[in-house]
Design an enzyme around this catalytic site. Structure first.
Site, short mmCIF file in Angstrom:
data_model
loop_
_atom_site.label_atom_id
_atom_site.label_comp_id
_atom_site.label_asym_id
_atom_site.label_seq_id
_atom_site.Cartn_x
_atom_site.Cartn_y
_atom_site.Cartn_z
N TYR A 30 67.58 22.61 51.94
CA TYR A 30 68.01 23.03 53.27
C TYR A 30 66.83 23.54 54.08
CZ TYR A 30 67.65 28.06 52.18
OH TYR A 30 67.18 29.31 51.87
N LYS A 144 62.62 24.27 48.85
CA LYS A 144 63.68 25.05 49.51
C LYS A 144 65.05 24.49 49.11
CE LYS A 144 64.65 27.23 54.00
NZ LYS A 144 64.29 28.60 53.66
N GLU A 177 57.58 37.70 47.06
CA GLU A 177 58.10 37.78 48.42
C GLU A 177 59.30 38.70 48.40
OE1 GLU A 177 58.93 33.74 49.66
OE2 GLU A 177 59.52 33.15 47.66
N LEU A 201 58.13 30.54 48.71
CA LEU A 201 58.43 29.52 49.71
C LEU A 201 57.38 29.65 50.81
CD1 LEU A 201 60.39 27.30 50.64
CD2 LEU A 201 61.56 29.05 51.95
#
Length: 202
Positions: A30, A144, A177, A201
């Site tokens: 996505y 992703k 992250e 990501l």
């Protein structure tokens, strides 16, 4: 209004087959692309990352960048939000449940739009409470995918602690992250973040 496999329709009318592989295996990818004044922002880097994600999973990207831009802009035009984002998802397709996927599956494509999620002035001026949480995600965070359960668990833990976000900590103690955010610091006048490896990501 949402989009399902070439058709724009009311969200209440949208359906996806039960044996869609993104539904059963998180076998899909996505992107979320922002728009402002009903115009897309930085769409090209997102579409390039979509190409990468599809390529790494050997999913045929069903549209060229030009086709994606037309579909996404139509989604914006058909909804009432002046500012916000478009969520687009590409599933490998539908087949009888089997871990091994068939070749030549036709991707299932869905899109939806949402309104702007602007932080309050108080939040931007005063900051927010965060917690730390173990980074439990798989080893290909650079793709992703729709497989976000590790992120969900971390974000839920933050919410239950009355915090806005969870900072993810790897086994070696390094920050990767956050559950739904990029993470960076400014140290000695230099912006620092985790290297763009398979662990975040990019």
């Amino acid at each position: 209004t949402v989009y399902v496999n070439g058709t724009y329709l009311e969200a209440s009318e949208a359906t996806i087959p039960v044996e869609d592989r993104a539904h059963q295996f998180a076998d899909g990818v996505y992107e979320v692309i922002a728009f402002f004044n009903r115009k897309l922002l930085d769409a090209e880097p997102h579409l390039k990352r979509l190409d990468f994600s599809c390529g790494e999973l050997k999913i045929t990207n069903p549209h060229s960048h030009g086709e994606w831009l037309k579909i996404i802009q139509e989604m914006i035009d058909r909804n009432d939000y002046e500012h916000g984002g478009v969520y687009l998802q590409v599933s490998r397709g539908t087949q009888s449940r089997n871990h091994v996927y068939e070749s030549g599956l036709k991707a299932n494509v869905t899109l939806s739009a949402f309104g702007q999620k602007t932080p309050s002035r108080e939040l931007t001026e005063q900051g927010a409470k965060v917690i730390t949480y173990p980074d439990l995600r798989w080893k290909r965070c650079d793709i992703k995918t729709t497989g976000l359960l590790g992120n969900v668990m971390a974000k839920q833990a933050a919410t239950e602690a009355n915090a806005r976000e969870a900072i993810l900590i790897k086994e070696n103690g390094e920050v990767s992250e956050a559950s739904v955010s990029n993470f960076f610091i400014v140290k000695n006048g230099v912006v620092q973040t985790h290297p763009a490896t398979n662990e975040i990501l990019n």
